[in-house]
Design an enzyme around this catalytic site. Structure first.
Site, PDB file in Angstrom:
ATOM      1  N   GLU A 171       0.802   5.767  12.535  1.00 47.93           N
ATOM      2  CA  GLU A 171      -0.562   5.412  12.900  1.00 47.93           C
ATOM      3  C   GLU A 171      -0.700   3.911  13.189  1.00 47.93           C
ATOM      4  O   GLU A 171      -1.409   3.510  14.094  1.00 47.93           O
ATOM      5  CB  GLU A 171      -1.493   5.819  11.755  1.00 47.93           C
ATOM      6  CG  GLU A 171      -2.944   5.911  12.149  1.00 47.93           C
ATOM      7  CD  GLU A 171      -3.766   6.489  11.007  1.00 47.93           C
ATOM      8  OE1 GLU A 171      -3.433   7.600  10.537  1.00 47.93           O
ATOM      9  OE2 GLU A 171      -4.727   5.836  10.595  1.00 47.93           O
ATOM     10  N   ASP A 172      -0.032   3.107  12.379  1.00 44.12           N
ATOM     11  CA  ASP A 172      -0.308   1.667  12.440  1.00 44.12           C
ATOM     12  C   ASP A 172       0.824   0.796  12.968  1.00 44.12           C
ATOM     13  O   ASP A 172       0.661  -0.419  13.080  1.00 44.12           O
ATOM     14  CB  ASP A 172      -0.686   1.148  11.038  1.00 44.12           C
ATOM     15  CG  ASP A 172      -1.970   1.781  10.537  1.00 44.12           C
ATOM     16  OD1 ASP A 172      -2.776   2.196  11.391  1.00 44.12           O
ATOM     17  OD2 ASP A 172      -2.158   1.873   9.320  1.00 44.12           O
ATOM     18  N   ASP A 216     -23.040  16.983 -24.183  1.00 46.10           N
ATOM     19  CA  ASP A 216     -21.581  16.893 -24.189  1.00 46.10           C
ATOM     20  C   ASP A 216     -21.069  15.502 -23.859  1.00 46.10           C
ATOM     21  O   ASP A 216     -20.024  15.337 -23.274  1.00 46.10           O
ATOM     22  CB  ASP A 216     -20.983  17.912 -23.227  1.00 46.10           C
ATOM     23  CG  ASP A 216     -21.553  17.752 -21.846  1.00 46.10           C
ATOM     24  OD1 ASP A 216     -20.925  18.231 -20.905  1.00 46.10           O
ATOM     25  OD2 ASP A 216     -22.627  17.127 -21.704  1.00 46.10           O
ATOM     26  N   HIS A 257       3.783   7.045   5.358  1.00 49.41           N
ATOM     27  CA  HIS A 257       2.578   7.715   5.856  1.00 49.41           C
ATOM     28  C   HIS A 257       1.757   6.924   6.870  1.00 49.41           C
ATOM     29  O   HIS A 257       1.051   7.506   7.686  1.00 49.41           O
ATOM     30  CB  HIS A 257       1.677   8.164   4.687  1.00 49.41           C
ATOM     31  CG  HIS A 257       0.786   7.090   4.145  1.00 49.41           C
ATOM     32  ND1 HIS A 257       1.172   6.270   3.121  1.00 49.41           N
ATOM     33  CD2 HIS A 257      -0.468   6.699   4.484  1.00 49.41           C
ATOM     34  CE1 HIS A 257       0.184   5.416   2.859  1.00 49.41           C
ATOM     35  NE2 HIS A 257      -0.818   5.663   3.666  1.00 49.41           N
ATOM     36  N   HIS A 285       0.812  -1.226   0.000  1.00 43.21           N
ATOM     37  CA  HIS A 285       0.000   0.000   0.000  1.00 43.21           C
ATOM     38  C   HIS A 285       0.848   1.281   0.000  1.00 43.21           C
ATOM     39  O   HIS A 285       0.724   2.100  -0.911  1.00 43.21           O
ATOM     40  CB  HIS A 285      -0.992  -0.027   1.170  1.00 43.21           C
ATOM     41  CG  HIS A 285      -1.623   1.284   1.477  1.00 43.21           C
ATOM     42  ND1 HIS A 285      -2.457   1.934   0.588  1.00 43.21           N
ATOM     43  CD2 HIS A 285      -1.534   2.099   2.556  1.00 43.21           C
ATOM     44  CE1 HIS A 285      -2.860   3.078   1.128  1.00 43.21           C
ATOM     45  NE2 HIS A 285      -2.305   3.204   2.317  1.00 43.21           N
ATOM     46  N   ASP A 291      -3.145   8.487  -0.891  1.00 43.21           N
ATOM     47  CA  ASP A 291      -3.510   7.406   0.023  1.00 43.21           C
ATOM     48  C   ASP A 291      -4.951   6.976  -0.250  1.00 43.21           C
ATOM     49  O   ASP A 291      -5.264   5.795  -0.414  1.00 43.21           O
ATOM     50  CB  ASP A 291      -3.354   7.943   1.455  1.00 43.21           C
ATOM     51  CG  ASP A 291      -3.743   6.936   2.509  1.00 43.21           C
ATOM     52  OD1 ASP A 291      -3.586   5.730   2.259  1.00 43.21           O
ATOM     53  OD2 ASP A 291      -4.199   7.362   3.589  1.00 43.21           O
TER      54      ASP A 291
HETATM   55 MN    MN Z   1      -2.657   4.634   4.022  1.00 43.36          MN
END
Ligand code: MN
Length: 714
Positions: free
Chosen positions: A77-78, A261, A73, A49, A140
């Site tokens: 957090e994880d 269109d 990133h 990811h 993300d």
């Molecule tokens: Mn993520």
């Protein structure tokens, strides 16, 4: 995994060879370790990811530093990785980007909607500081949407999709990233309304089948037309996304057939002048649909988008939409702010739109196309009750609606609030009670020797400001009550020829059940202990202990002589704290004044012939002789004037001009009576003292338009 790293580096080095490029392999090694053992819903190793996110960032040409932050990133957090560790390994700039995209920990006792709102607020603040945080967040989200089908829970998929539709797709649009916006919207549409999307795709397929070569044929016709005019350009076909067709059908309430269109084309040219030439060539041979021409080149959209739009009745009467733009405009139309980010020299542009952009962001929260839906799906209620303002340095400060400049000052820092003397909103000086609006830039003026005013409590709305003001006023109040109590007690002692001594005060404090001398003095200042009860203390003392050595025999006539200079100075006391200026007579320095001691309120100052004093004639123990502090010249005092003027044009301006000339402020103004010849007005002005007021009255009386003017005591 090594090949992943190589592929990524290859992509980046084509446009960025900065020192951070060399750190990419290290970052990949770092996240493989950090996420080891973790799996995505698809069953793949988790690390796929962040690497995919990094690829998306590389596809839009972001710098290596941002891509490293993209790789990292999810670590804070994880995983067990901390921001400190990232700072140590990759530097503070990377760490701050990672921090920006990291959600807050789940907070015990807070509902999910509150946490979600707090997280969004954190994101907005981080984005306002560095827009790259949003680019990482969008990349993300993009990968999470691309892999949405692996999530088993329908409810979770629905939640992610609606958040994408309501928050992230609009965010992508506001920064001009149409490529992101379109893909995010369409993927979310697929989850939210799969049937609607399927039916639109079916209709599009049907259309294509009925005339499979139509698009190529039209491109050929247009190419021929431009060629015959010796005009160089590229004509490309453009498939509109199912969602954008659906959205237009919904918005304009039209059927699929009426959509003009669905066949859309782009004409890409070399420079701006060619855009208009291309338009001319098209319109010369084909009719334009009235009202369809939009020139976003001379007036670009707020997100920087530029193009000319037109709808023509084209070859074989096909109604087609055409966008004409240069290559540069095309890139910006697809990539928005990211396009500017790549051209490093465009730093100014980014800074310039940052401010506007944040305002746009706030507008999404304020007036989303369907606020109810936004609220329902993203539970951002909290933001509807907030205003977002900026420091001159561009720092975002979020406040509740109705907040004043003083709330802002306290939100910046308690010290700033406590020393606040004035404020500028959008570079203009405003009263402190001014209510702030979204996007206001607020500058707080401070002074070291200033204290919060009790009156601020009436208009601040944040708890922080209120409690800080209360605390400061309380401390200051106590100081003032103590000073006042000390003066009052000294007077009582002096009448008995006693010296003010700490030991004596301490023992008196004990007698009055006060813990310390300070509490005792405070109680006297506040009027909880009257001078009467102090006198009683001495008489009881005298009876109990006849040879009290502190007390000297009283001399006849002393008291009367004392009366004259027993007045206390209100020096150093702040009106509004221990001392209040009575609003019935508005005393000003120079007036002969009398104080009234009122329990719990300290002293109220009246002019000696104020009628209010009559009510207290039977309680002389409440009266306190007062005198003005002679050095009180910086403050302004209110005086009320009652004026009768001749009713002729210009009278009023003569009066106001004269008052201004004498350097007094008019604070209130009221016409009480108006006849053919005269009118009567009440003017409240601010003066330095009695001399100042007398001068003003004298200078007004000379004016021919003034019948009479006098100070007025209510
Ligand atoms: Mn993520």
């Amino acid at each position: 995994m090594l090949s992943e790293s190589e592929a990524l580096i290859k992509k980046i080095e084509s446009y960025d060879k900065s020192k951070y490029l060399k750190e990419i392999p290290k970052a990949i090694k770092f996240i493989i370790e950090a996420h080891s053992g973790q799996k995505r819903d698809s069953g793949e190793p988790y690390v796929y990811h962040p690497i995919a996110v990094a690829h998306i960032l590389a596809d839009i040409g972001l710098d290596s530093l941002t891509i490293i932050a993209g790789l990292l990133h999810d670590t804070v957090e994880d995983t067990k990785v901390t921001l400190e560790k990232i700072t140590k390994e990759f530097g503070a700039e990377v760490a701050s980007l990672v921090d920006g995209v990291t959600k807050l920990n789940k907070i015990e006792g807070k509902s999910e909607s509150v946490v979600q709102a707090e997280n969004f607020r954190k994101l907005i603040i981080a984005v306002s500081k560095d827009i790259r945080v949003l680019l990482i967040k969008l990349a993300d989200r993009m990968h999470n949407m691309r892999t949405l089908q692996h999530i088993n829970s329908h409810a979770r998929r629905y939640k992610v999709a609606s958040e994408t539709m309501d928050v992230f797709a609009p965010l992508a649009e506001r920064i001009g990233m149409h490529w992101f916006k379109n893909e995010l919207q369409d993927m979310a549409f697929n989850e939210l309304q799969p049937d609607a999307r399927a039916s639109i795709i079916a209709r599009l397929d049907l259309l294509k089948k009925s005339d499979p070569l139509i698009e190529k044929w039209i491109i050929g016709e247009l190419d021929k037309l431009f060629g015959s005019n010796n005009f160089t350009c590229i004509v490309i076909g453009r498939q509109k996304s199912p969602y954008s067709i659906w959205d237009k059908m919904k918005r304009k309430n039209i059927s699929f057939e009426q959509l003009s269109d669905i066949m859309a084309f782009r004409v890409i040219v070399d420079d701006v002048a060619d855009c208009y030439r291309a338009l001319g060539i098209l319109h010369k041979d084909y009719h334009a649909v009235p009202g369809s021409i939009k020139d976003f080149i001379s007036t670009p959209k707020k997100n920087g988008y530029q193009s000319i739009h037109t709808v023509i009745i084209g070859p074989k009467e096909h109604k087609i939409e055409i966008q004409i733009r240069t290559k540069g405009m095309h890139e910006i139309a697809e990539m928005g702010i990211a396009a500017h980010w790549c051209y490093k020299q465009d730093q100014d542009y980014i800074e310039g739109i940052k401010y506007n952009w944040i305002q746009e962001l706030l507008q999404i929260l304020e007036v989303a196309s369907d606020p109810n839906e936004l609220l329902e799906n993203t539970k951002l209620e909290m933001y509807y009750d907030q205003v977002f303002c900026f420091t001159p340095g561009g720092t975002l400060i979020a406040l509740p609606k109705g907040a004043s400049t003083v709330d802002f000052a306290y939100a910046v820092h308690s010290d700033v609030g406590n020393k606040c003397v004035g404020a500028k909103v959008n570079k203009r000086v405003v009263p402190l009670r001014t209510v702030l609006q979204n996007g206001d830039q607020v500058e707080i003026l401070t002074s070291d020797n200033h204290k919060p005013m009790p009156s601020w409590e009436n208009f601040v709305v944040t708890g922080k400001a209120l409690s800080e003001i209360k605390k400061s006023v309380r401390e200051h109040n106590r100081e003032e009550y103590m000073n006042l109590g000390r003066v009052l007690l000294s007077q009582c002692l002096e009448e008995r020829k006693l010296k003010y001594r700490d030991r004596l005060v301490k023992s008196m404090a004990k007698f009055f059940h006060k813990n310390c001398s300070e509490d005792f003095l405070c109680a006297i200042g506040e009027g909880h202990i009257s001078t009467n009860s102090i006198n009683k203390y001495f008489s009881s003392k005298k009876n109990k202990d006849k040879d009290d050595s502190h007390e000297l025999p009283k001399k006849e006539g002393v008291e009367e002589k004392k009366e004259k200079d027993s007045s206390i100075s209100i020096k150093g006391l702040t009106p509004g704290m221990a001392v209040h200026l009575a609003s019935c007579c508005n005393p000003i320095p120079g007036d002969v004044i009398v104080g009234l001691q009122q329990t719990g309120k300290g002293i109220t100052v009246h002019i000696s012939d104020c009628e209010t004093l009559q009510h207290y004639s039977s309680n002389p123990e409440q009266w306190i002789g007062l005198s003005w502090d002679k050095n009180r010249n910086k403050e302004q005092f209110r005086a009320c004037l009652s004026t009768i003027m001749i009713n002729k044009p210009g009278s009023l301006s003569i009066v106001t001009a004269e008052i201004a000339k004498q350097e007094a402020n008019i604070v209130n103004f009221k016409i009480n009576n108006r006849s053919e010849e005269f009118f009567e007005i009440a003017i409240d002005i601010e003066v330095k003292g009695l001399t100042h007021l007398t001068n003003i009255l004298a200078s007004l009386r000379v004016k021919s338009c003034i019948q009479s003017v006098q100070r007025y005591l209510r």
